[in-house]
Enzyme design. Structure first.
Site, PDB file in Angstrom:
ATOM      1  N   ASN B 471       0.753  -1.241   0.000  1.00  0.00           N
ATOM      2  CA  ASN B 471       0.000   0.000   0.000  1.00  0.00           C
ATOM      3  C   ASN B 471       0.787   1.297   0.000  1.00  0.00           C
ATOM      4  O   ASN B 471       0.299   2.317  -0.451  1.00  0.00           O
ATOM      5  CB  ASN B 471      -0.963   0.016   1.197  1.00  0.00           C
ATOM      6  CG  ASN B 471      -2.207   0.757   0.828  1.00  0.00           C
ATOM      7  OD1 ASN B 471      -2.166   1.656  -0.003  1.00  0.00           O
ATOM      8  ND2 ASN B 471      -3.313   0.391   1.398  1.00  0.00           N
ATOM      9  N   ASP B 472       2.014   1.300   0.502  1.00  0.00           N
ATOM     10  CA  ASP B 472       2.749   2.555   0.463  1.00  0.00           C
ATOM     11  C   ASP B 472       3.577   2.574  -0.804  1.00  0.00           C
ATOM     12  O   ASP B 472       4.244   1.603  -1.129  1.00  0.00           O
ATOM     13  CB  ASP B 472       3.585   2.694   1.714  1.00  0.00           C
ATOM     14  CG  ASP B 472       2.689   2.800   2.940  1.00  0.00           C
ATOM     15  OD1 ASP B 472       1.759   3.613   2.908  1.00  0.00           O
ATOM     16  OD2 ASP B 472       2.905   2.047   3.887  1.00  0.00           O
ATOM     17  N   PRO B 473       3.490   3.661  -1.525  1.00  0.00           N
ATOM     18  CA  PRO B 473       3.953   3.649  -2.915  1.00  0.00           C
ATOM     19  C   PRO B 473       5.462   3.727  -3.056  1.00  0.00           C
ATOM     20  O   PRO B 473       5.994   4.674  -3.601  1.00  0.00           O
ATOM     21  CB  PRO B 473       3.265   4.880  -3.492  1.00  0.00           C
ATOM     22  CG  PRO B 473       3.077   5.790  -2.327  1.00  0.00           C
ATOM     23  CD  PRO B 473       2.903   4.929  -1.127  1.00  0.00           C
TER      24      PRO B 473
END
Lengths: 778, 778
Positions: B471-473
Site C-alpha cells: 500500500n505505500d507507494p
C-alpha cells in the site's frame, strides 16, 4: 469544380468537409506530425522510443500507425477558437471541433510547412505550422485579420488538449517565468530496471506564447464543461478561470482579447512540444519564440530538406505526374531514409528498401544503412527480423514473429546502389558483426546471406516459409517446418541472379549463384506453375495454395512480379500471368495483392495473421506489392501496362479520384482498400499511411523504368519506355555528379550527346560537374 | 434542496449535471458494468482474461480501472436518441451525448438493476438495465410515454458505439435472421502460440431488438457525419441508410418510428453483449429477449444476490448508515468475494482480504479461497505475489514487482474466519502445492508462512522490504536487499500474535510465535519509534524515513494502525500516535495515508512507484489504509475517534458532501483525493473505483468494532462501542445459523439473553436455527 490544387510546391484543399482525413505530414530527425485539414494531429517524437506529447483522453495502446481508422471528437488536435465578444458567435480554426461553416477555406501542404486560411464573415485566420530541424517542437504562427467593414472585438484561444499523460500523476499550470503552460507527468514505471531508463524521458509538455495571455485554463473537464469541446464553457465565459490541473487530464488553453479595426491584423506565435525540464523550455523559447527565431528555423529547415537531392526533374505530358515526381515523391523517399519511419527496430526488409530510395536522394545514407544492417547479420549468414537502431532497442510487434525473407533484400538494394554510385569499393569494406565479433568484407557477408537462402530449402528445392515471409498475411503456412514459399523461392532466384551479376561486374566469379538461381527457377516451374500463374506456396500438410483450385486466395501478385524479374517465366508464361492479373486482380485503384480476399481462416492452408481476413490489407491494393509488379513490367518491356498501373497508383488528376480515396496527392499511401469484386462499395479508400516501401520502388521505376535512365559500370544507360500517349518528354537527370538534360522525342530510334550520335545506349566517361545535352529518339 | 435519495433498496440522483461521474455498477459471475447517470458505460467480461465488447474509438491500453479520469465525448456509452419528427427537436436519454436540458431526471441504482426516468416536454423515457446471472450480456428495457397533451410523432434510436474492435479487421451489419446488429472482428494475434488460445475468444458483439427496426446504421463515421455524436447526421435524416460497416469502427444503431397519442406508451427490449457465434446469439435471444425472458432473468438475479447472506441488520440513530450497512456494504463485499474483481491473477493480499469479507456473507467462498491461495504457496513458505485463477493465467502489472507482505495476510484472514465459523477443522485439511507437489495440512502451511516472515529480517530484527510491501507507494527502498519496512515488521508481529492465539485455541503450542511477535515489537520500539509515532522504514543506505526529520512523507498511517493491533505501542505511545494523526493526517474526508504527500522523488529514501508523486493516491485518503486505522482504534477502545472517522469515510447524509466527492453512496471507493494541506482545492474527490479491500474491513469494523458482535470459540461475544451521540441501537446478527435480535441501550452495563442475565460478555452453546432476544446495557 476543383477541390484540390496540386503542384510541386504546394497542395491546397479548399473545403474542410470534403476529405475529412486529408492531411499533410512534416518531420525532422526528432519527430513527425500528421496534421489533418480540420485540425486533428498525430505527432510522435523519439526518446529514443517513439513517444507522444499530446495524447488521447484515454490510455492508448501502441500499434502500427493506422490513420485510416479516422478521428473522433476527442482526438488530439490543435484548435484555435475565436469568439466574437459582441455577438457571442463562436468558431474554431481550422475547423474542428466547432465545425462552423466557412466562407473560404484553404489547407495548404508544402514540402516545408502546413498552412490554413480560414474565412469567416468579416474575419480571416491564417495559420502556419512549421518544424525546426534540431528539436522536437511545433512552431505555430496565427494571424487574425479583420476582413470586414466594421471593427471587431474578439477573444482568441489556442487550445491544445494534452490528454491522459499518465495514469499515475499529471498536472498543468501557466508558468509566467517560462511564458506558457507547462504540463508535467510521471512515467508509469513500476519495475526497477525501467526506472533508470525512464529517468531521461521528457515528461513535460509546454505551450509557450510570444505574447502574455489574459487568462488560461489547464483542466480539460472544466474547459469543456457541459458545452463540450464544440462549445466549451471556458470559452463561452467572459474570461477563463486560470484553472490549475492537478491529477486530471490537462489542456493547454490560453485567452487573448483583441480589438481589430477594419483591415487590422494581429499575429501570434506559439511553441508546442515535449521537454525534459524548465531549462530546456527556456532554451526552446530563446531559440525559436520570436519573429526572427521562426525565420531562422525556416531557413534551417529548408536547408535540411534540400539535403535530399533529387535525381530527376521531368516535364512530361502529365503535369500532375511532373509535380509528384519532381517534389513530393523524393520528399517521401527522403523521409523514409532519414528517419527509418521513426522506429528503433525497423524491419530489415524495410530498412534496406527505404535505403534503396536513399540511393537516389542521399547515397551516403544508403551506404551507412547497408553496413549497419550487415553488422547485425547472424552467424549462419541469415539476416535478423529487425535492425536495432541503438543499444538496448528491442525487436517489437511483428519483429517477434520469425520471417524468412530478410536475406533476399541485400542484393536488390546493392544492385540499385552500385548502378547509381559505382561504389564497388563498398564490397571490400570490413564489417564486424555483434554475434561473432568477426570482421568480414561486405562481399563475403552478402555471399553468406545468399548461401543461407540456397540451403534453406525442402526436398523440392523450394525455400521454407516458416512463420512468414514478405507481405502476404500468413504466419502458419510452414510453422511446422515443412511448408514452402513460392514467392520467396522466386525472390531468392532474383537475389542470386543479381548477386552473380554484381560479382561478375566486379571481376569475380558469380557462376555458382547464377546456377543456383536457375535451380530455384526450375523448381518453381516444376512444382508451382499452375497453368496461368505461379502458386503462392505449399503448406506443412503438402497443400498447394494460391492456385486455380482455390476459391479464396486464388492468385497472389508477388510470385508473378518476382517471376518476371527472376527469369523464371518464359514469354508464354509472362503473357498468361499478365492476362490473369488483368482479368482477376486489376481494379480502378490498382492491382490487388491477393484475389479473392480471404474472408475466413483456411486451416489446411495456413492461418493468416496481421491483415487477415477482410477487405482491407488482405485483398487490398497494397502499393508495395503493386509497385513490384509495375517495376517488373518495365523489366520485361511491358511499358503500356506498367504506365497504366503506375498512373492508377498515383490517383488521377481529377478531384473525384481523391474524393473516392479520401486523400491528398502529397504522398503514396501503403494501400488502398481492395477486395473490389467482393466489396466494390468499400474499395479504393486510402490507408492514409505514408510509411511504405512503395516510395523507393516507385521512384526507381520512374527513373529506371519509365524514363529508362539507369546507371551501370559503363555509365548512364538510356532506354526510355514512355507511354504511347506521350509525344515527347524532357528530363533532367543528376547522376554521379553530372547533369543530363535529356529531350525525348518520337522518331527513328537514336541517341546523341552534345550533338554527337552514340552507337549504344550508354553515355560513358562521365565527368562530374559537367552538364550533358542529350537527345533521344524513340 | 436534495439531489440524492438514498435508502437500502435504491439510490436516486435527480439531476444529470450535478455529479457527472455518478455511477452504479452491476455484475454477475461473467461480467461487470459501470454505468454513469449520463449514459457512459465501462463494461468487461471474462474469457478468461477481462475483455471488452463495447470499446473506445481508439485502441485502449490496459491498466487498472481508474474511473476518476472521467469520460469524454467518444467514451463508450449506451445512448437512446429521440427525435420529434414534426419539430425536428432532438434529445438523448439518459443525457449523453446530446445533453439536452431535462424537466425531470432520476438515475436510480438498486442492488439488482439501474434505472432512469427522463422527462422532456410532453415525453417521458423510462430505462432499465439488468443483467442475467448466467451470461455476459445486458438487458435493456426502454419505455416511451407521451406525457403531454398532444399526439406525438417520434423516431427512437438506440445507438451503442462499438469502438475500435480490432485494428486488423472489423465489420457490422443488421442480421434479419438474428433480429439485430451483429458486429464481428478478428483478434489481432500474431504469434502462433497465441492463435490457439485466441480461437475461443468471443469476437462478435450483438445488439438484438425484440421489435423489428425500420432502419439501421452500423458505420460510426457515417452515423455521426458533420453533426457529430451530439447531432448525428444519420439521426437528423428522415431515415437511416442501412449502412454496412466494413473495416471501420462500427456502431449498433437502430431506428423505430412511433406515433403516440396522449398517455400512450411503447416498450422496447434490447439485448447487448459479446458472443462466440450465431448459435450463441440465437440462444441468448431465445433465453432472454421477451417480456417473460426478462422477468425470468430478474428472478434469477434476485436469487443470486440473496445468496450473499448479510451478517447484520442495524437500526441506529443514523438512517444513512443503516441503509449503507444493511444493503450496500454487504453487496460490495459479496461482489469482491464472488468475482475476485474480475481478475485472473488477484494480488494475494487482495485475494485473502476480499475473502475475509466473504466470511460474513458467504463463508464457503472464504474457505475455498484459503485453500486455493495455499495451493500456490512457495516451497520456502512465502506466498506468491498473485494467485493464478486458471492454468495459464499470468502474473501481470504490479504482480511482476516482488512484494514481501503477502504472507502476513493468512493469519489476519484466519482469525476472522475461525471467529465467525469455528471451523478449526480447516487447519487439518491437506493442501497440495504446485511447486513441490507435497500435501501438507493448512496448519503447517500457515506456520511455514509465518516462519518465512520470522527469518526475513536484517541484523536489527526488522523485515526486509525488498521492492515493496503493502500500500505505500515505494518500490526502491530496499531493492539492494538491505532496506527494511517498519510497517511490515509490525504486520508480522500482528500475524504472529494472531497465529499464536489460534494455535492455543486449537489446543496447540503457540508460544514460539508469541515470543517471535514480541521480538518484532521490541525491535520496532528500539529502532523505529520516533518520539510521537513509528517510522515507516530504513533504506538500503541506512536512512530512516517517515520520521519527524522528513519534510515530505513525514508520517505514514499504516505503521501506527498496525502498532495498535500488534501490541507494540503502550498506552502512552498510543495516545501520542493518535494525537499526531489527528494533528497531521486527518482531513474533512478522512485520514490520509502519507503526510505530507511526496511531490518529488527522494533518491536517498527510495523511489516511489505506482502512485508517486502527487495529490491523488500518494497522499490520498486511501480508504483501505484508513479502515485499518479505524479497525485498530476499536481494538484499543478508542470508539469515539473510530466512529468519527468511519462516518467520514461513508460521506455525510447531506448532498453537499456528495457534490464535493462526486459520487453516490452505493459503495465505498478505494480513495478520496488527499494532500489536503497541500492542495485543499483538489482534495476530497472520489476515485469512483469500487474495487477495494476497504469493504471487507469496513464490514468487519462495523460488526466486530462498532457493534462489538464478535465470534469466538465460546460463542458470540457482545461488547458494543457505540458513539456517545447514540442513545441506543437495535441489531439483528446472523451467526452460526442462529439469529440474535439485540437491543442496545444506555445504563448500568449488563447483558441478558431471552430474559436471563449473563455474567460474562459471551453467549455460548448457540443453537442453529434459534432466535435469541438479547438486551445489552452500556
Amino acid at each position: 469544380m476543383s477541390f484540390i490544387d496540386f503542384s510541386a510546391d504546394r497542395c491546397i484543399l479548399n473545403n474542410p468537409t470534403i476529405l475529412p482525413l486529408a492531411a499533410g505530414f512534416l518531420w525532422n530527425p526528432h519527430m513527425m506530425i500528421h496534421m489533418t485539414a480540420r485540425g486533428f494531429a498525430t505527432a510522435q517524437f523519439m526518446q529514443p522510443e517513439p513517444a507522444k506529447y499530446a495524447r488521447a483522453q484515454i490510455m492508448e495502446a501502441k500499434h502500427f500507425m493506422l490513420p485510416e481508422q479516422g478521428t473522433y471528437a476527442h482526438h488530439p488536435g490543435r484548435f484555435f477558437y475565436v469568439k466574437d465578444r459582441e455577438t457571442g458567435s463562436l468558431f474554431s480554426a481550422p475547423y474542428e471541433p466547432v465545425r462552423a461553416p466557412v466562407e473560404g477555406f484553404a489547407f495548404e501542404v508544402t514540402p516545408t510547412d502546413i498552412r490554413w486560411r480560414v474565412d469567416r464573415p468579416g474575419l480571416r485566420v491564417e495559420i502556419t505550422l512549421a518544424l525546426p530541424v534540431d528539436d522536437a517542437c511545433e512552431l505555430w504562427e496565427v494571424t487574425l485579420i479583420n476582413s470586414g467593414a466594421r471593427p471587431r472585438n474578439i477573444s482568441f484561444y489556442p487550445a491544445f488538449p494534452l490528454g491522459l499523460m499518465s495514469w499515475m500523476n499529471q498536472s498543468a499550470t501557466y508558468d509566467a517565468a517560462l511564458g506558457g503552460i507547462v504540463a508535467n507527468c510521471v512515467t508509469p514505471y513500476q519495475k526497477i530496471e525501467d526506472y533508470f531508463k525512464n529517468q531521461s524521458l521528457k515528461d513535460k509538455v509546454c505551450l509557450l506564447s510570444e505574447q502574455t495571455p489574459l487568462a488560461f485554463e489547464t483542466r480539460q473537464a472544466r474547459f469543456e464543461g457541459e458545452g463540450g469541446l464544440h462549445k466549451p464553457d471556458a470559452i463561452m465565459a467572459e474570461q477563463m478561470a486560470d484553472g490549475v490541473a492537478l491529477y486530471e487530464n490537462p489542456i493547454a488553453a490560453l485567452q487573448f482579447d483583441h480589438e481589430l479595426n477594419k483591415g487590422e491584423r494581429v499575429t501570434h506565435r506559439f511553441l508546442f512540444g515535449p521537454a525534459f525540464d524548465d531549462a530546456e523550455i527556456m532554451r526552446l523559447k530563446a531559440t525559436y519564440l520570436s519573429e526572427a527565431g521562426f525565420a531562422r528555423a525556416r531557413v534551417a529547415y529548408a536547408a535540411y530538406m534540400s539535403a535530399g537531392v533529387k535525381s530527376i526533374n521531368i516535364e512530361s505530358s502529365d503535369p500532375h505526374l511532373d509535380s509528384f515526381v519532381n517534389a513530393w515523391l523524393p520528399r517521401q523517399v527522403y523521409y523514409h531514409g532519414d528517419t527509418n519511419r521513426l522506429s528503433t527496430d525497423p524491419q530489415t526488409r524495410n530498412f534496406l528498401q527505404d535505403a534503396m530510395g536513399s540511393v537516389y536522394v542521399k547515397p551516403e545514407t544508403a551506404r551507412k544503412t547497408l553496413l549497419k544492417a550487415l553488422s547485425q547479420q547472424h552467424a549462419n549468414g541469415s539476416m535478423p527480423d529487425g535492425i536495432r537502431m541503438y543499444d538496448g532497442a528491442e525487436l517489437k510487434y511483428i519483429n517477434q514473429v520469425p520471417h524468412t525473407d530478410h536475406s533476399v533484400w541485400l542484393a536488390l538494394f546493392l544492385e540499385a546502389y552500385l548502378d547509381e554510385t559505382d561504389d564497388y569499393a563498398v564490397l571490400d569494406t570490413l564489417v564486424t558483426d555483434g554475434e561473432t565479433q568477426t570482421a568480414l568484407p561486405v562481399r563475403e557477408r552478402i555471399s553468406a546471406a545468399n548461401q543461407w537462402l540456397i540451403q534453406a530449402v525442402d526436398h523440392r528445392g523450394l525455400n521454407f516459409i516458416d512463420q512468414g515471409d514478405w507481405n502476404d498475411p500468413m504466419n502458419m503456412v510452414g510453422w511446422k517446418g515443412k511448408g514452402v514459399s513460392g514467392w520467396l523461392s522466386l525472390a531468392t532466384a532474383h537475389s542470386l541472379r543479381l548477386w552473380s551479376q554484381i560479382l561478375e561486374r566486379d571481376g569475380k566469379d558469380g557462376a555458382e549463384y547464377a546456377e543456383a538461381a536457375q535451380r530455384f527457377n526450375n523448381a518453381m516451374n516444376t512444382h508451382l506453375w499452375d497453368g496461368d500463374w505461379y502458386g503462392r506456396g505449399i503448406t506443412d500438410d503438402d497443400v498447394k495454395f494460391g492456385v486455380k483450385a482455390d476459391i479464396e486466395g486464388r492468385i497472389f501478385l508477388n510470385p508473378q512480379s518476382f517471376a518476371l524479374m527472376s527469369g523464371a517465366a518464359d514469354a508464354d508464361k509472362q503473357k498468361r500471368m499478365v492476362a490473369a492479373i488483368e482479368d482477376q486482380m486489376e481494379t480502378p485503384y490498382g492491382v490487388e495483392m491477393i484475389t479473392p480476399a480471404y474472408t475466413h481462416m483456411r486451416e489446411d492452408v495456413g492461418r493468416l495473421t496481421q491483415k487477415f481476413p477482410g477487405v482491407a490489407e488482405n485483398g487490398s491494393v497494397y502499393n508495395h506489392a503493386a509497385i513490384f509488379y509495375i517495376y517488373s513490367l518495365y523489366q520485361v518491356n511491358e511499358s503500356e501496362k506498367a504506365f497504366e498501373l503506375l498512373r492508377k497508383m498515383l490517383t488521377g488528376p481529377n478531384d473525384e479520384d481523391y474524393l473516392r480515396r479520401g486523400q491528398l496527392p502529397v504522398f503514396v499511401p501503403n494501400y488502398y482498400r481492395g477486395a473490389h469484386r467482393q466489396h466494390p462499395e468499400a474499395s479504393g479508400r486510402s490507408s492514409h499511411l505514408f510509411n511504405t516501401g512503395t516510395a523507393s520502388w516507385l521512384y526507381r521505376s520512374v527513373i529506371e523504368g519509365l524514363f529508362g535512365l539507369k546507371g551501370s559500370r559503363e555509365g548512364l544507360r538510356i532506354a526510355p519506355q514512355l507511354p504511347a500517349s506521350w509525344p515527347s518528354a524532357r528530363v533532367t537527370r543528376h547522376f554521379r555528379g553530372a547533369t543530363f538534360e535529356i529531350d525525348i522525342t518520337r522518331g527513328k530510334p537514336g541517341l546523341s550527346v552534345d550533338g554527337q550520335v552514340l552507337a549504344g545506349d550508354a553515355i560513358t566517361d562521365i565527368v562530374a560537374g559537367k552538364t550533358y545535352k542529350v537527345l533521344v529518339t524513340i
